[in-house]
Scaffold this motif. Structure first.
Motif, PDB file in Angstrom:
ATOM      1  N   VAL A 131       3.379   1.001   8.622  1.00 13.72           N
ATOM      2  CA  VAL A 131       2.841   1.799   9.720  1.00 13.72           C
ATOM      3  C   VAL A 131       3.826   2.908  10.061  1.00 13.72           C
ATOM      4  CG1 VAL A 131       2.106   1.790  12.135  1.00 13.72           C
ATOM      5  CG2 VAL A 131       1.560  -0.145  10.662  1.00 13.72           C
ATOM      6  N   ILE A 132       3.337   4.144  10.069  1.00 11.14           N
ATOM      7  CA  ILE A 132       4.139   5.290  10.496  1.00 11.14           C
ATOM      8  C   ILE A 132       3.758   5.564  11.947  1.00 11.14           C
ATOM      9  CG2 ILE A 132       4.636   7.740  10.143  1.00 11.14           C
ATOM     10  CD1 ILE A 132       3.873   7.291   7.183  1.00 11.14           C
ATOM     11  N   PRO A 133       4.687   5.371  12.896  1.00 15.36           N
ATOM     12  CA  PRO A 133       4.354   5.529  14.309  1.00 15.36           C
ATOM     13  C   PRO A 133       3.959   6.969  14.639  1.00 15.36           C
ATOM     14  CG  PRO A 133       6.646   4.803  14.025  1.00 15.36           C
ATOM     15  CD  PRO A 133       6.069   5.001  12.675  1.00 15.36           C
ATOM     16  N   LEU A 134       3.125   7.105  15.675  1.00 17.01           N
ATOM     17  CA  LEU A 134       2.698   8.421  16.139  1.00 17.01           C
ATOM     18  C   LEU A 134       3.811   9.100  16.926  1.00 17.01           C
ATOM     19  CD1 LEU A 134      -0.859   7.431  17.358  1.00 17.01           C
ATOM     20  CD2 LEU A 134      -0.270   8.573  15.232  1.00 17.01           C
ATOM     21  N   ARG A 135       3.759  10.428  16.959  1.00 16.69           N
ATOM     22  CA  ARG A 135       4.741  11.203  17.723  1.00 16.69           C
ATOM     23  C   ARG A 135       4.222  11.554  19.103  1.00 16.69           C
ATOM     24  NH1 ARG A 135       5.492  15.694  13.365  1.00 16.69           N
ATOM     25  NH2 ARG A 135       3.337  15.095  13.155  1.00 16.69           N
ATOM     26  N   VAL A 136       2.949  11.295  19.374  1.00 15.76           N
ATOM     27  CA  VAL A 136       2.385  11.578  20.695  1.00 15.76           C
ATOM     28  C   VAL A 136       2.291  10.301  21.500  1.00 15.76           C
ATOM     29  CG1 VAL A 136       1.079  13.597  19.937  1.00 15.76           C
ATOM     30  CG2 VAL A 136      -0.004  11.366  19.913  1.00 15.76           C
ATOM     31  N   ASN A 137       2.350  10.442  22.816  1.00 15.46           N
ATOM     32  CA  ASN A 137       2.294   9.303  23.718  1.00 15.46           C
ATOM     33  C   ASN A 137       1.225   9.533  24.774  1.00 15.46           C
ATOM     34  OD1 ASN A 137       4.713   7.819  22.750  1.00 15.46           O
ATOM     35  ND2 ASN A 137       5.747   9.693  23.382  1.00 15.46           N
ATOM     36  N   VAL A 138       0.756   8.445  25.370  1.00 18.33           N
ATOM     37  CA  VAL A 138      -0.185   8.550  26.474  1.00 18.33           C
ATOM     38  C   VAL A 138       0.457   9.401  27.566  1.00 18.33           C
ATOM     39  CG1 VAL A 138      -1.369   7.247  28.276  1.00 18.33           C
ATOM     40  CG2 VAL A 138      -1.285   6.357  25.952  1.00 18.33           C
ATOM     41  N   GLY A 139      -0.305  10.362  28.087  1.00 14.24           N
ATOM     42  CA  GLY A 139       0.194  11.253  29.133  1.00 14.24           C
ATOM     43  C   GLY A 139       0.667  12.597  28.616  1.00 14.24           C
ATOM     44  N   ASP A 140       0.911  12.721  27.310  1.00 17.04           N
ATOM     45  CA  ASP A 140       1.327  14.011  26.739  1.00 17.04           C
ATOM     46  C   ASP A 140       0.187  15.017  26.838  1.00 17.04           C
ATOM     47  OD1 ASP A 140       3.804  13.027  25.980  1.00 17.04           O
ATOM     48  OD2 ASP A 140       3.314  12.886  23.846  1.00 17.04           O
ATOM     49  N   THR A 141       0.525  16.256  27.139  1.00 15.92           N
ATOM     50  CA  THR A 141      -0.434  17.351  27.062  1.00 15.92           C
ATOM     51  C   THR A 141      -0.287  17.966  25.685  1.00 15.92           C
ATOM     52  OG1 THR A 141      -0.265  17.772  29.437  1.00 15.92           O
ATOM     53  CG2 THR A 141      -1.131  19.565  28.083  1.00 15.92           C
ATOM     54  N   VAL A 142      -1.420  18.114  24.981  1.00 17.81           N
ATOM     55  CA  VAL A 142      -1.388  18.599  23.612  1.00 17.81           C
ATOM     56  C   VAL A 142      -2.364  19.742  23.404  1.00 17.81           C
ATOM     57  CG1 VAL A 142      -0.660  16.379  22.646  1.00 17.81           C
ATOM     58  CG2 VAL A 142      -3.091  16.884  22.844  1.00 17.81           C
ATOM     59  N   MET A 143      -2.082  20.555  22.414  1.00 19.52           N
ATOM     60  CA  MET A 143      -3.014  21.575  21.946  1.00 19.52           C
ATOM     61  C   MET A 143      -3.468  21.122  20.567  1.00 19.52           C
ATOM     62  SD  MET A 143      -1.253  25.127  23.101  1.00 19.52           S
ATOM     63  CE  MET A 143      -2.745  26.066  22.794  1.00 19.52           C
ATOM     64  N   PHE A 144      -4.781  21.239  20.313  1.00 21.47           N
ATOM     65  CA  PHE A 144      -5.302  20.785  19.024  1.00 21.47           C
ATOM     66  C   PHE A 144      -6.338  21.759  18.494  1.00 21.47           C
ATOM     67  CE2 PHE A 144      -7.362  18.621  22.520  1.00 21.47           C
ATOM     68  CZ  PHE A 144      -8.711  18.749  22.270  1.00 21.47           C
ATOM     69  N   SER A 145      -6.548  21.668  17.218  1.00 20.05           N
ATOM     70  CA  SER A 145      -7.457  22.549  16.511  1.00 20.05           C
ATOM     71  C   SER A 145      -8.862  22.479  17.121  1.00 20.05           C
ATOM     72  CB  SER A 145      -7.489  22.121  15.046  1.00 20.05           C
ATOM     73  OG  SER A 145      -8.356  22.924  14.323  1.00 20.05           O
ATOM     74  N   LYS A 146      -9.469  23.625  17.346  1.00 20.56           N
ATOM     75  CA  LYS A 146     -10.764  23.700  18.020  1.00 20.56           C
ATOM     76  C   LYS A 146     -11.844  22.882  17.325  1.00 20.56           C
ATOM     77  CE  LYS A 146     -13.917  26.911  20.190  1.00 20.56           C
ATOM     78  NZ  LYS A 146     -13.738  26.613  21.588  1.00 20.56           N
ATOM     79  N   TYR A 147     -11.808  22.791  16.027  1.00 24.73           N
ATOM     80  CA  TYR A 147     -12.826  22.048  15.294  1.00 24.73           C
ATOM     81  C   TYR A 147     -12.280  20.772  14.681  1.00 24.73           C
ATOM     82  CZ  TYR A 147     -15.154  26.454  15.974  1.00 24.73           C
ATOM     83  OH  TYR A 147     -15.702  27.567  16.542  1.00 24.73           O
ATOM     84  N   GLY A 148     -11.095  20.336  15.098  1.00 19.53           N
ATOM     85  CA  GLY A 148     -10.455  19.180  14.491  1.00 19.53           C
ATOM     86  C   GLY A 148     -10.576  17.911  15.308  1.00 19.53           C
ATOM     87  N   PHE A 149     -11.763  17.634  15.867  1.00 18.00           N
ATOM     88  CA  PHE A 149     -11.917  16.424  16.665  1.00 18.00           C
ATOM     89  C   PHE A 149     -13.355  15.921  16.594  1.00 18.00           C
ATOM     90  CE2 PHE A 149     -12.650  20.053  19.463  1.00 18.00           C
ATOM     91  CZ  PHE A 149     -13.856  19.727  20.055  1.00 18.00           C
TER      92      PHE A 149
END
Length: 66
Positions: A25-43
């Motif tokens: 398992v490679i742990p994630l770099r984001v955590n609950v509560g983080d504000t993120v910017m993500f690709s407009k069509y990537g969800f």
């Protein structure tokens, strides 16, 4: 061509991470509560109890805003 602006949101949940072919398992770099910017069509969009959520792969996260 006109550029689309990325989406912005707050992380409300995370998984355990990404599994390699060996099962590690490679742990994630984001955590609950983080504000993120993500690709407009990537969800993927889901609705739970009239609340809309986006499911975003970490690879589609462009930035963590501190």
């Amino acid at each position: 061509a006109r550029k689309e602006k990325p989406e912005r949101g707050v992380v409300v949940a995370v998984g355990e991470g990404r599994r390699t072919e060996r099962g590690e398992v490679i742990p994630l770099r984001v955590n609950v509560g983080d504000t993120v910017m993500f690709s407009k069509y990537g969800f993927d969009e889901v609705k739970i109890d009239e609340e809309e959520y986006y499911i975003v792969s970490e690879s589609n996260i462009l930035a963590i805003i501190k």
